[in-house]
Every structure is written in C-alpha cells, then in structure tokens.
Design a protein around this motif. Structure first.
Motif, PDB file in Angstrom:
ATOM      1  N   GLY A 153      -7.701   7.859   6.112  1.00 34.52           N
ATOM      2  CA  GLY A 153      -6.642   6.874   6.315  1.00 34.52           C
ATOM      3  C   GLY A 153      -7.049   5.465   5.909  1.00 34.52           C
ATOM      4  O   GLY A 153      -6.339   4.489   6.153  1.00 34.52           O
ATOM      5  N   ASP A 190      -5.127   2.130   4.246  1.00 36.92           N
ATOM      6  CA  ASP A 190      -4.390   1.130   5.045  1.00 36.92           C
ATOM      7  C   ASP A 190      -5.273  -0.107   5.220  1.00 36.92           C
ATOM      8  O   ASP A 190      -4.814  -1.246   5.093  1.00 36.92           O
ATOM      9  N   LYS A 201      -1.603   8.600  13.707  1.00 34.52           N
ATOM     10  CA  LYS A 201      -2.324   8.332  12.464  1.00 34.52           C
ATOM     11  C   LYS A 201      -1.481   7.595  11.431  1.00 34.52           C
ATOM     12  O   LYS A 201      -1.855   7.531  10.259  1.00 34.52           O
ATOM     13  N   LYS A 258       0.848  -1.190   0.000  1.00 35.30           N
ATOM     14  CA  LYS A 258       0.000   0.000   0.000  1.00 35.30           C
ATOM     15  C   LYS A 258       0.884   1.240   0.000  1.00 35.30           C
ATOM     16  O   LYS A 258       1.805   1.340   0.807  1.00 35.30           O
TER      17      LYS A 258
HETATM   18 MG    MG Z   1      -2.446   7.264   6.128  1.00 36.61          MG
END
Ligand code: MG
Ligand code: ADP
Ligand code: ASP
Length: 410
Positions: free
Chosen positions: A151, A154, A209, A7
């Motif tokens: 986010g 992920d 984060k 990723k």
């Molecule tokens: Mg991120």
C-alpha cells in the motif's frame, strides 16, 4: 493555478484502457490550468504475482532482492502512462523512485522515506510537463532499491505532495471515498464527506487498507490536504481534515476490522513481578510486534496472560512460548490463529458514555462472544472468532445507524 499530486492505485491502472482513463483525467486537470504530478501503483495483482514467484523459489527470499523485484511493477506503469500521455499530445516524463531520489532508510520491504529531492520534478513542471513517479519505492543512501511496505504508493503520493507543498493530494482508487466500513463487507455502508486525520489514522491502523497508515501520518504532520476519490466515477470523495471545533462530531465515524490476528495464552503462570517482561521480552527480541495484552489475577496466586500478534508471526511466537513455559512454571500454552479484531472509531466517543455497552449488547444480541477488549480515547476494539467477522461488523453498523440514508424526496 494549483499544483496537484494524484495517486492512482492498482485497479485504476489495471489495463491499457484504465491507463488511458487515467491519462484523460490528468489531461482534464491540466486543462483547468493545474500542474499535475502523478504517482502510480503497479497494475492490480502484479505485486502479488511477483511476490509469489519469489516465494516459489524461497519461502523467505532475500529482502534486498525482493525490493529489486517488486519495484519493477511500478516501473511498468509509469512508462505505460507516460507513453499514453505523450501519444495523446500531453508532454510527460516518468521517473522511478531512485531517479527522483526518494531517499529512504535501508529497511528493505518496509522502508521509510527520509528525504525527497524535488528538483527534477520542479524543472519538468516548469517546462510544462506532467511528471509521473513510481509509487511504493525509493533508494537508500547506498543506492539500493527499497520498497515502502504494501500500500506504499499512498505514502509516496502524500510525501511528494508535502515536499512540493502541493495544494492537494488526491488518492484515486476503486471506491469513491472513505466509507463507514469496508463496502465489500457492508454493501450499504455510507461514504463520509470528511473524516479527521486522527480517525483515519485509527481506521488505517486497525485494518482499513484504503490508505496506508504512514500516508495518513505524513499528511497530518505536514498538513497535506488529502482526498480519497474514485478514478471511475465523478464525485467529491472524502476529505481528510483536522477536527473542527465548530462542527458537531459524529459519535462513531467508522468500523475497522483486521483479519490478520492471532492470540496466544500462557496459562497458570505464578503471579509475580517480572512475569510480563519474561514473556514479552523474548517475543520482542524475535522482532514480533505485540498488539493487545490482557492479564488476569487468578485466585490461586497464578495468572493467565494473553496477547495478540500478526497471524504471520503466530507459529514463531508459539515456539518461543513453548520454550519458556517450563522456566516460567506455566501450566499450559494455548494459541488461536482464527480470530479477528473489530473496532469502532469516532472522535465523538471522547465526550459520550455508553458506547462500549451499546457495542457489547449488539454483539451479545447476535450470539457473538467477545474474547478480548481494548479501548483508547477514540476507539473500542474487540477480538472475536473469525467466523463472526461479517456478522459482527454488520450488527455494529446497524446498531449505530451508520448505513446510507436514502435520499429524501423533495
Ligand atoms: Mg492501496
Ligand atoms: P488501491 O489499489 O487503489 O490502492 P486498495 O485496495 O488499497 O486500493 O484500497 C481500496 C479498498 O479499500 C476498497 O476497494 C475497499 O474494499 C477497501 N476498504 C477497506 N475499508 C474501507 C473503508 N472504510 N472505506 C473505503 N474502502 C475501504
Ligand atoms: N503495488 C504495491 C502494493 O500492491 C504498492 C501499492 O499499490 O500501493 O502493495
């Protein structure tokens, strides 16, 4: 031969040059004989830009349409990466979340993955292609585009790795691993060679984060070997692992902090059964999540009741408290949205006493007043004024000796 899911986050695909860098890394892994599935984020800043556009029209835009809008960011990068790989002679195909069929629930802007149909991905891999999947997005049972929360790429990466039973999920970002704390706040923070799922989960939920919380949950639940690495510098990164009984656990692994906090106090409510429920009931009904809660017993039969919420929910929560304060016979309602939470995390805390007092002394030595405290088996959190965030984190980092150790000359 292994199957690797990689990723790449926003900064790693932030320009055509960076996308070419990603393509070269993919080709390098393929050259070692591995099958590679790539998950990409939108180019850095793009998701924020799109959100701003929507909010310019309507401060509370329709969430279904927000998802349609935000998902375009990742659709751009999958195509650009596929074009780059094909141009470099490496056959590649890109898919949106809906095309793969990453099935989610219908909670727009914070959807959860329910199922992944890995057939198309497998077919392409078997034909020798690199498969590129848009992160952060899926589709609900009715065909609506959904997104997985900020986010969320992920989580796409880890979920795909779990579905494909990949040998490793590699999260490439702009730092070369998970650090003892955010290196932007403490420049001499230390890269951790490994951290346990449990600690990483606490760090993520307490504000770090670097990985989305759900990606860590997924990886722990489905035993996905997970590694955080830099897309720009070579190195081993940080492996997220299960706790190893043989290994001596560090006392403190890291320090997390969260700037998105606000606190509310309802002062002088009669100390009677049902008060907590009458305060927090309406807050819960308004879909406001409550984090820390503190209640004290006053000498005069009344109590002060304090709790924290996300800063975005502060105004709404204040409104609710002001409405109910009369029926509760409270003296006053107070609020503060300039607070932050700083937390120490470490599995070693389980077997060691004295961590809390050391933490409180370090803060006291720097004149930092602690407003609230909460503890669990492997973490201690304090709420302090936001102006003390950097000072507090650095003070704790120093006093627990978490800094980078200089290389010993041999
Ligand atoms: Mg991120
Ligand atoms: P990406 O766009 O690749 O997903 P993110 O910005 O989401 O990248 O996550 C990487 C950032 O996380 C780093 O730049 C760093 O500032 C921040 N961060 C916060 N806490 C930590 C930590 N403990 N270790 C490493 N990075 C951290
Ligand atoms: N592009 C999305 C975000 O900025 C998802 C991600 O990058 O993981 O939150």
């Amino acid at each position: 031969m292994a199957l690797i899911v990689q990723k790449y986050g926003g900064t790693s695909v932030g320009s055509l040059e960076r996308i070419t860098n990603v393509a070269r890394k993919v080709i390098q892994h393929r050259g070692q004989g591995h099958d590679v599935v790539v998950v990409v984020s939108a180019m850095s800043g793009e998701t924020d830009r799109l959100l701003r556009l929507a909010k310019e029209i309507d401060p509370h835009p329709n969430e279904r349409e927000v998802d349609v809008l935000l998902s375009t960011g990742e659709q751009v990068t999958i195509a650009l990466l596929a074009i780059t790989l094909n141009k470099l002679g490496c056959p590649a195909r890109s898919y949106t979340g809906a095309q793969v069929r990453i099935l989610t629930d219908d909670a727009h802007t914070k959807a959860r993955i329910l199922d992944i149909d890995e057939e198309r991905v497998r077919r392409d891999l078997n034909e020798g292609k690199v498969v590129i999947v848009a992160g952060f997005q899926g589709v609900d049972a009715n065909g609506n585009i959904t997104t997985l929360g900020r986010g969320g790429s992920d989580t796409t990466g880890v979920a795909l790795a779990a579905a494909l039973k990949a040998d490793e999920c590699q999260i490439y970002t702009d730092v070369d691993g998970v650090y003892s704390t955010d290196p932007r706040v403490v420049p001499n923070a230390r890269r951790l060679d490994r951290i346990t799922f449990e600690e990483m989960l606490e760090m993520a939920s307490l504000g770090s984060k670097v990985l989305q919380i759900r990606s860590v949950e997924f990886a722990g639940k489905y035993s996905v070997p997970l590694r955080v690495l830099s897309s720009l510098v070579e190195g081993p990164g940080t492996l997220i692992t299960y706790e190893d009984a043989q290994m001596e656990q560090p006392l403190i692994s890291g320090i997390a902090f969260n700037r998105d906090e606000a606190k509310l106090t309802i002062v002088g409510v009669p100390d009677q059964p049902g008060v907590a429920y009458r305060i927090l009931g309406p807050i819960g009904e308004a879909n406001i999540e409550v984090d820390m809660i503190v209640q004290n017993v006053g000498a005069d039969g009344t109590t002060d009741f304090t709790f924290t919420v996300h800063r975005n929910d502060f105004d709404k929560a204040m409104g609710i408290l002001k409405n109910i304060s009369n029926t509760l016979k409270a003296r006053e309602v107070k609020g503060d949205n300039k607070i932050v939470k700083v937390s120490l995390v470490g599995v070693g805390m389980r077997s060691h006493a004295g961590i809390a007092s050391k933490m409180f002394r370090a803060l006291a030595d720097h004149g930092i007043n602690i407003q609230m405290i909460s503890t669990s088996e492997i973490k201690i959190s304090v709420v302090v004024d936001e102006k003390y965030l950097e000072l507090g984190v650095r003070a704790l980092h120093d006093s627990f000796g978490l800094e980078q150790k200089p290389e010993v000359a041999r």
